[in-house]
Design an enzyme around this catalytic site. Structure first.
Site, PDB file in Angstrom:
ATOM      1  N   ASP A  88      -1.304  10.637   7.357  1.00 15.95           N
ATOM      2  CA  ASP A  88      -0.694  11.250   6.181  1.00 15.95           C
ATOM      3  C   ASP A  88      -0.738  12.778   6.238  1.00 15.95           C
ATOM      4  OD1 ASP A  88       0.337  10.688   3.414  1.00 15.95           O
ATOM      5  OD2 ASP A  88      -1.421  11.875   2.840  1.00 15.95           O
TER       6      ASP A  88
ATOM      7  N   ASP B 240       2.358 -10.789  -4.425  1.00 14.45           N
ATOM      8  CA  ASP B 240       1.141 -11.035  -5.200  1.00 14.45           C
ATOM      9  C   ASP B 240       0.726 -12.505  -5.026  1.00 14.45           C
ATOM     10  OD1 ASP B 240      -0.875 -11.122  -7.080  1.00 14.45           O
ATOM     11  OD2 ASP B 240       0.507 -11.308  -8.793  1.00 14.45           O
TER      12      ASP B 240
ATOM     13  N   HIS C 195       8.053   4.776   1.269  1.00 19.12           N
ATOM     14  CA  HIS C 195       7.597   4.659  -0.117  1.00 19.12           C
ATOM     15  C   HIS C 195       7.750   5.968  -0.898  1.00 19.12           C
ATOM     16  CE1 HIS C 195       4.539   6.548   2.181  1.00 19.12           C
ATOM     17  NE2 HIS C 195       3.875   6.871   1.083  1.00 19.12           N
ATOM     18  N   ASP C 196       8.249   7.021  -0.252  1.00 26.35           N
ATOM     19  CA  ASP C 196       8.386   8.325  -0.900  1.00 26.35           C
ATOM     20  C   ASP C 196       9.831   8.711  -1.184  1.00 26.35           C
ATOM     21  OD1 ASP C 196       5.644   8.822  -0.833  1.00 26.35           O
ATOM     22  OD2 ASP C 196       5.730   9.863   1.090  1.00 26.35           O
TER      23      ASP C 196
ATOM     24  N   GLU D 195       2.678  11.932   9.945  1.00 25.31           N
ATOM     25  CA  GLU D 195       3.663  12.300   8.933  1.00 25.31           C
ATOM     26  C   GLU D 195       3.645  13.814   8.849  1.00 25.31           C
ATOM     27  OE1 GLU D 195       4.825  12.041   4.237  1.00 25.31           O
ATOM     28  OE2 GLU D 195       2.824  12.551   4.935  1.00 25.31           O
TER      29      GLU D 195
ATOM     30  N   ASP E 170      -1.845 -11.498 -10.757  1.00 24.22           N
ATOM     31  CA  ASP E 170      -2.207 -10.361 -11.602  1.00 24.22           C
ATOM     32  C   ASP E 170      -1.103  -9.291 -11.613  1.00 24.22           C
ATOM     33  OD1 ASP E 170      -2.453  -9.285  -9.107  1.00 24.22           O
ATOM     34  OD2 ASP E 170      -4.511  -8.542  -9.344  1.00 24.22           O
TER      35      ASP E 170
ATOM     36  N   ASP F  82      -0.995  -8.009  -2.813  1.00 18.19           N
ATOM     37  CA  ASP F  82      -2.328  -7.989  -2.210  1.00 18.19           C
ATOM     38  C   ASP F  82      -2.301  -8.433  -0.748  1.00 18.19           C
ATOM     39  OD1 ASP F  82      -2.115 -10.847  -2.550  1.00 18.19           O
ATOM     40  OD2 ASP F  82      -2.678 -10.520  -4.649  1.00 18.19           O
TER      41      ASP F  82
ATOM     42  N   ASP G 232      -2.983   3.447   7.250  1.00 14.29           N
ATOM     43  CA  ASP G 232      -2.640   4.792   6.825  1.00 14.29           C
ATOM     44  C   ASP G 232      -3.921   5.629   6.764  1.00 14.29           C
ATOM     45  OD1 ASP G 232      -1.159   6.896   5.567  1.00 14.29           O
ATOM     46  OD2 ASP G 232       0.141   5.368   4.682  1.00 14.29           O
TER      47      ASP G 232
HETATM   48  O1  ISL Z   1       5.990  16.384  -1.724  1.00 14.83           O
HETATM   49  C1  ISL Z   1       6.553  16.744  -0.726  1.00 14.83           C
HETATM   50  C2  ISL Z   1       7.347  17.945  -0.735  1.00 14.83           C
HETATM   51  O2  ISL Z   1       8.539  17.667  -1.416  1.00 14.83           O
HETATM   52  C3  ISL Z   1       6.536  15.929   0.494  1.00 14.83           C
HETATM   53  O3  ISL Z   1       7.049  16.516   1.611  1.00 14.83           O
HETATM   54  C4  ISL Z   1       5.119  15.513   0.729  1.00 14.83           C
HETATM   55  O4  ISL Z   1       4.463  16.456   1.488  1.00 14.83           O
HETATM   56  C5  ISL Z   1       5.100  14.221   1.432  1.00 14.83           C
HETATM   57  O5  ISL Z   1       5.861  13.354   0.678  1.00 14.83           O
HETATM   58  C6  ISL Z   1       3.663  13.739   1.603  1.00 14.83           C
HETATM   59  O6  ISL Z   1       3.566  12.379   1.430  1.00 14.83           O
HETATM   60  C7  ISL Z   1       2.382  11.718   1.730  1.00 14.83           C
HETATM   61  O7  ISL Z   1       1.237  12.302   1.152  1.00 14.83           O
HETATM   62  C8  ISL Z   1       1.151  12.270  -0.266  1.00 14.83           C
HETATM   63  C9  ISL Z   1       1.457  10.886  -0.866  1.00 14.83           C
HETATM   64  O8  ISL Z   1       1.647  10.995  -2.235  1.00 14.83           O
HETATM   65  C10 ISL Z   1       2.670  10.264  -0.234  1.00 14.83           C
HETATM   66  O9  ISL Z   1       2.872   8.969  -0.746  1.00 14.83           O
HETATM   67  C11 ISL Z   1       2.449  10.279   1.248  1.00 14.83           C
HETATM   68  O10 ISL Z   1       3.436   9.593   1.965  1.00 14.83           O
HETATM   69  C12 ISL Z   1      -0.239  12.667  -0.623  1.00 14.83           C
HETATM   70  O11 ISL Z   1      -1.169  11.877   0.056  1.00 14.83           O
HETATM   71 CA    CA Z   2      -2.670  -9.727  -6.797  1.00 11.18          CA
END
Ligand code: ISL
Ligand code: CA
Length: 623
Positions: free
Chosen positions: A279, A102, A405-406, A334, A106, A110, A179
């Site tokens: 994505d 950051d 991030h997931d 992805e 805030d 960023d 992305d």
């Molecule tokens: O949720 C799932 C099944 O368990 C995952 O396989 C999902 O399809 C996958 O994590 C998709 O992720 C991507 O698209 C999402 C977003 O929230 C994630 O951050 C992104 O990486 C929707 O855009």
């Molecule tokens: Ca900021």
């Protein structure tokens, strides 16, 4: 055409057939060898149907055949030479902008913050950045719900900040990919608003609407809990949303939608970016809107997936997008649910679709899902990688990653014990940097970050976690237990703020951040033996020698549990990598001679320390 009279052998030689069977068995915690053997291979599908005594139902086979018969097989290449590309040699670093740095106090990371840290990234050896969505968004799913594809989210800065970031990257010889989230848009996107305002507008056909017949059009469920259909009052219809109720699926059958996507790609391409991560790109083509099969739904946790996770127009759409917009720009798709053979259909060199894809079957061990609380047994990776390279040819290029991030942090999945953190961190780095494929380091991985100690539902930020919690509570699960489940799989673990020695922010971070262990970039840089320095040395080693990029991967056959080794070789040199996959000391197995030890996380004697990695090198010629 595959059907009831096809043999299991024919089924397994179909790329989709192989992957689907592999995946089903994996979910059941079983191995493909159960069916991939001489006896079973000769049976016909109808025999299997008979043995199962109707357990899988006709519609299961109908869905299966529909999937299998859509695209032929793909040849196995004989070519020796691997074509050279910048993105095969590059080390990528994934940034979650909200949590990276950051610059204005805030509490939200960023673009200017990212620019401030470019020298840090350059020093580590990073060549290219992947930025999670930076576009205008109401942030229902942290930016994966886009309101305007050509505008920068105001919390992240301005378009000028973006252009400046690109300029600063170029100065340092670094690249950037963004992305591309085009399976869906935010419900606040102009297109969706127009679609609701007027059923006859051209934008209505940009989305997937079904008439209101008193209930949701089918049994599909959303990845973020509940029905995949959202009722919209304005038009008295149902609209598809595979993710949150504010992420509306686009209708890719509509050529105008595909043109809009090309336009977005071209817009950013003209700004000087080097490519995109796409994505959930394998979900864009929906085959039909039939109910999802019960058995598949239960197995995969989500009803309906077989109707869209590898739709029949997917390949056409991807080829069109490459031809009309991507050109030579880099693309990584992805692709959840896709296996090795299907990945070749999407990213084989001659296919003209994507350059590489993210597969996910290595993130959990067989029979487990993300929200299970269990310890990841690294022995699985041995099988996974041996399998993977057996499927891929010189024309296929995989991606290599363990975090994003997931997902929770990989070190925490393997062991919560601090005494093992360092070696596990180094072990993960080694797979990513010494196997064949493009490495994607996730922010903080190079510092050895671990999961966060969230305590109550208020500590969580992610829509998936919050919806899941509500769903669990509704099912009667106690609060403590629900939090326990979230702690195992929440995506928020990866979204805590970077622990910079000069602080992430001067304000209050948007999400609870580090308290359990003391790690920051300064101490990691100063400690010669740190995970950070392991990454740095390995990246340098990989840059110094193309053998670690393009060289053959060879696995000596050994069945010894907890021990894994492999060679990377070309005409000039050979690398030997050996790994202890367990928390116990073990004996070295493979005998080598003439090799020089380059790097080791152990004590360099006849025993390997818990999770030790050692990397050796031998020159084969003096060229
Ligand atoms: O949720 C799932 C099944 O368990 C995952 O396989 C999902 O399809 C996958 O994590 C998709 O992720 C991507 O698209 C999402 C977003 O929230 C994630 O951050 C992104 O990486 C929707 O855009
Ligand atoms: Ca900021």
């Amino acid at each position: 055409m595959l059907g009831d009279n096809s043999t299991i052998s024919e089924l397994l030689s179909n790329p989709i057939g192989f992957d689907v069977i592999y995946k089903i068995l994996l979910q059941m915690g079983k191995s493909i060898s159960l069916v991939d053997n001489f006896v079973i291979r000769r049976l016909k599908i109808k025999h299997i149907k008979f043995f199962l005594k109707g357990k899988l139902g006709e519609d299961f086979f109908y869905s299966l055949y529909e999937l299998l018969n859509q695209e032929g097989t793909i040849e196995h290449s004989e070519k020796d030479e691997i074509s050279r590309k910048w993105w095969k040699e590059a080390v990528f670093y994934q940034i979650y902008p909200k949590s990276f740095k950051d610059s204005n106090g805030d509490g939200i990371g960023d673009l200017k913050g990212i620019t401030l840290k470019l020298d840090y990234l350059k020093a580590l050896g990073v060549d290219a950045l992947w930025l999670c969505p930076i576009y205008d968004s109401p942030l229902d799913d942290n930016g994966y719900d886009i309101r305007d594809y050509k505008k920068v989210l105001k919390e992240f800065g301005t378009m000028e900040d973006f252009d400046n970031l690109v300029t600063e990257l170029k100065k340092r010889n670094m690249r950037i990919i963004l992305d591309l989230v085009v399976n869906h848009t935010s419900d606040e996107h102009e297109w969706f608003k127009k679609a609701l305002a007027d059923k006859n507008s051209k934008y209505h056909d940009y989305y997937i609407f079904k008439p209101n017949e008193g209930r949701a059009p089918n049994n599909w469920v959303s990845f973020f809990s509940g029905s995949a259909w959202r009722y919209v009052e304005q038009t008295d219809e149902y609209s598809l949303r595979l993710f949150s109720s504010k992420q509306m699926d686009l209708n890719w059958e509509n050529e105008n939608v595909r043109k809009e996507v090309e336009d977005i790609v071209t817009f950013w391409r003209n700004k000087g970016i080097d490519g995109f991560r796409l994505d959930v790109i394998n979900y864009i083509s929906k085959n039909s809107f039939n109910d999802g099969n019960e058995t598949i739904g239960k197995l995969m946790e989500f009803y309906g997936v077989e109707n869209y996770f590898f739709g029949k127009h997917l390949h056409d759409y991807l080829r069109e997008l490459k031809k009309n917009a991507f050109g030579e720009m880099f693309s990584v798709g992805e692709t959840p649910g896709v296996g090795f053979e299907m990945s070749r259909l999407l990213s084989g060199e001659k296919r003209g679709e994507l350059d590489t894809v993210f597969l996910f079957d290595h993130l959990e061990t067989p029979g487990h899902v993300r929200f299970d609380d269990y310890h990841y047994d690294l022995n699985y990776l041995k099988k996974y990688y041996v399998d993977m390279y057996a499927h891929l040819t010189t024309e296929d290029w995989p991606s290599l990653f363990f975090e994003n991030h997931d997902n929770p942090r990989m070190i925490s999945k393997v062991s919560p014990k601090e005494e093992h953190r360092k070696n596990i961190g180094k072990l993960i780095a080694t797979f990513m940097l010494t196997l064949r494929g493009t490495p994607f380091i996730y922010q903080g991985q190079e510092l050895g970050l671990i999961n966060q100690n969230f305590e109550k539902i208020e500590d969580f930020r992610d829509v998936e976690s919050i919806n899941k919690y509500e769903e669990l509570i509704c099912q009667g699960v106690k609060e403590d237990e629900a939090i326990h489940i979230l702690l195992a799989g929440s995506r928020d673990h990866a979204r805590t703020c970077m622990p910079w020695s000069d602080g992430f922010t001067t304000g209050k971070p948007w999400i609870m951040s580090y308290s359990t262990i003391n790690i920051d970039d300064k101490s990691e840089i100063e400690d010669k033996d740190s995970i950070y320095n392991w990454y740095k040395k390995l990246i340098a080693l990989r840059k110094d020698s193309k053998t670690l990029v393009y060289g053959r991967v060879r696995f000596p056959s050994n069945k010894k549990k907890n021990y894994f080794s492999y060679y990377r070789e070309d005409e000039e040199r050979s690398f030997f990598i050996e790994i202890n996959l367990s928390d116990k000391r073990i004996k070295r197995v493979e005998k080598i001679s003439g090799y020089e030890l380059m790097l080791s996380s152990g004590a360099n004697n006849e025993y390997m320390e818990p999770y030790e990695v050692s990397i050796y090198k031998k020159s084969l010629s003096n060229r």
